[in-house]
Design an enzyme around this catalytic site. Sequence first.
Site, mmCIF file in Angstrom:
data_model
loop_
_atom_site.group_PDB
_atom_site.id
_atom_site.type_symbol
_atom_site.label_atom_id
_atom_site.label_comp_id
_atom_site.label_asym_id
_atom_site.label_seq_id
_atom_site.Cartn_x
_atom_site.Cartn_y
_atom_site.Cartn_z
ATOM 1 N N HIS A 201 -13.064 4.400 8.069
ATOM 2 C CA HIS A 201 -12.224 4.244 9.254
ATOM 3 C C HIS A 201 -12.774 5.071 10.408
ATOM 4 O O HIS A 201 -13.151 6.222 10.221
ATOM 5 C CB HIS A 201 -10.790 4.704 8.964
ATOM 6 C CG HIS A 201 -10.174 3.999 7.785
ATOM 7 N ND1 HIS A 201 -10.531 4.301 6.495
ATOM 8 C CD2 HIS A 201 -9.258 3.007 7.725
ATOM 9 C CE1 HIS A 201 -9.844 3.513 5.672
ATOM 10 N NE2 HIS A 201 -9.077 2.725 6.388
ATOM 11 N N ARG B 288 -5.056 8.745 2.291
ATOM 12 C CA ARG B 288 -5.932 8.744 3.458
ATOM 13 C C ARG B 288 -6.099 10.168 3.981
ATOM 14 O O ARG B 288 -5.140 10.850 4.288
ATOM 15 C CB ARG B 288 -5.349 7.847 4.559
ATOM 16 C CG ARG B 288 -6.192 7.762 5.817
ATOM 17 C CD ARG B 288 -7.466 6.957 5.599
ATOM 18 N NE ARG B 288 -7.166 5.584 5.193
ATOM 19 C CZ ARG B 288 -7.655 5.014 4.082
ATOM 20 N NH1 ARG B 288 -8.471 5.699 3.274
ATOM 21 N NH2 ARG B 288 -7.344 3.771 3.783
ATOM 22 N N GLU C 113 -10.306 10.675 8.128
ATOM 23 C CA GLU C 113 -10.349 9.246 8.431
ATOM 24 C C GLU C 113 -9.015 8.758 8.997
ATOM 25 O O GLU C 113 -8.620 7.598 8.819
ATOM 26 C CB GLU C 113 -10.763 8.448 7.197
ATOM 27 C CG GLU C 113 -12.177 8.779 6.759
ATOM 28 C CD GLU C 113 -12.935 7.595 6.177
ATOM 29 O OE1 GLU C 113 -12.416 6.465 6.201
ATOM 30 O OE2 GLU C 113 -14.066 7.805 5.707
ATOM 31 N N LYS D 126 -13.884 -2.272 2.841
ATOM 32 C CA LYS D 126 -12.957 -2.280 3.982
ATOM 33 C C LYS D 126 -13.516 -1.419 5.120
ATOM 34 O O LYS D 126 -13.956 -0.284 4.896
ATOM 35 C CB LYS D 126 -11.593 -1.730 3.568
ATOM 36 C CG LYS D 126 -10.597 -1.615 4.723
ATOM 37 C CD LYS D 126 -9.366 -0.826 4.314
ATOM 38 C CE LYS D 126 -8.462 -0.575 5.521
ATOM 39 N NZ LYS D 126 -7.377 0.382 5.217
ATOM 40 N N ARG E 77 -6.621 -9.120 13.232
ATOM 41 C CA ARG E 77 -5.647 -9.030 12.142
ATOM 42 C C ARG E 77 -5.127 -10.395 11.709
ATOM 43 O O ARG E 77 -4.494 -10.507 10.660
ATOM 44 C CB ARG E 77 -4.488 -8.125 12.546
ATOM 45 C CG ARG E 77 -4.903 -6.676 12.767
ATOM 46 C CD ARG E 77 -3.702 -5.786 13.060
ATOM 47 N NE ARG E 77 -4.088 -4.391 13.246
ATOM 48 C CZ ARG E 77 -4.242 -3.500 12.270
ATOM 49 N NH1 ARG E 77 -4.035 -3.873 11.011
ATOM 50 N NH2 ARG E 77 -4.582 -2.251 12.533
ATOM 51 N N GLU F 124 0.851 -1.191 0.000
ATOM 52 C CA GLU F 124 0.000 0.000 0.000
ATOM 53 C C GLU F 124 0.886 1.240 0.000
ATOM 54 O O GLU F 124 1.671 1.454 0.927
ATOM 55 C CB GLU F 124 -0.900 0.028 1.235
ATOM 56 C CG GLU F 124 -1.801 1.267 1.266
ATOM 57 C CD GLU F 124 -2.621 1.378 2.535
ATOM 58 O OE1 GLU F 124 -3.799 1.768 2.452
ATOM 59 O OE2 GLU F 124 -2.069 1.101 3.622
ATOM 60 N N TRP F 125 0.769 2.043 -1.039
ATOM 61 C CA TRP F 125 1.461 3.332 -1.043
ATOM 62 C C TRP F 125 0.550 4.352 -0.393
ATOM 63 O O TRP F 125 -0.458 4.725 -0.969
ATOM 64 C CB TRP F 125 1.832 3.773 -2.448
ATOM 65 C CG TRP F 125 2.550 5.107 -2.446
ATOM 66 C CD1 TRP F 125 3.277 5.650 -1.427
ATOM 67 C CD2 TRP F 125 2.604 6.056 -3.522
ATOM 68 N NE1 TRP F 125 3.784 6.873 -1.784
ATOM 69 C CE2 TRP F 125 3.384 7.153 -3.058
ATOM 70 C CE3 TRP F 125 2.083 6.085 -4.804
ATOM 71 C CZ2 TRP F 125 3.641 8.270 -3.860
ATOM 72 C CZ3 TRP F 125 2.341 7.187 -5.600
ATOM 73 C CH2 TRP F 125 3.112 8.269 -5.136
ATOM 74 N N SER G 159 1.329 2.034 9.635
ATOM 75 C CA SER G 159 0.431 3.101 9.183
ATOM 76 C C SER G 159 -0.820 3.199 10.040
ATOM 77 O O SER G 159 -1.616 4.121 9.856
ATOM 78 C CB SER G 159 0.034 2.863 7.717
ATOM 79 O OG SER G 159 -0.673 1.650 7.584
#
Length: 251
Positions: free
Chosen positions: A143, A83, A87, A170, A212, A47-48, A231
């Site tokens: 989120h 992001r 959030e 998600k 997780r 994930e960038w 992150s």
Amino acid sequence: MKKGFRIGTQIFGQGAPKICVPIVEKEREKIWAKAEEIAGLPVDLVEWRADFYEEVFRAGKMQRTLQGLKERLGEKALLFTFRTKGEGGNGAAAFDDYAQLNQTAASQGADLVDVEVFFDERKSRELIGAVQRAGSRVIASNHDFAKTPPVEEMRRRLRRMEELGADAAKLAVMPVERQDVLNLLEVTLWAEQALGIPVVTMSMGKMGLLSRICGGLTGSAMTFASAGTASAPGQIPVDSMTELLKIMDGA
């Protein structure tokens, strides 16, 4: 069987949860260096977190950075995420700029693009479609770093992500008490059975660590691990995550 889709060499939404590692560097050279490091790790996606990149809104530089990232990752799939601060992220942008950024990432080869569907829900369907037409799959996301919403509200949000046309849904929430973690796991199992798209969920922080590693049980298609800087609260280092998933899978 729940619908899955190919990203890189993997089928997202089928088999064991995919391991994703974030890159949160601020400068291009450090982003590329981290990509080279991660390329040799036993992970499925990278994930960038482009909200950390200092020049993310300089189109030419962002595109070059993303292209270099893809080159260095080889067969590993790339998830592009900007992001927003709303959030829990590092990014500030008007919706139109946010939308354009995501479409550009899709057109430049990102395998997956994270779309915060409640940033501006009225425009989310249009943005999801635009990203898909540009060549990427969409993970709709939401989120909550303060709490875990009630079970019915979490179900509503995940269902809404599917209704808006996302390829995956998600949900990340913060537990305040132990029951919150169990509620999140219950919702994940419900979504795995009720929705037609893959679901990714996590209960953040130390209290939520179980969420997780038990995706194989509940149906969460992906989990996030760290290779250096995390992150989000509660991310487990890659080596430990790999071993834990093997244990959970009975290997």
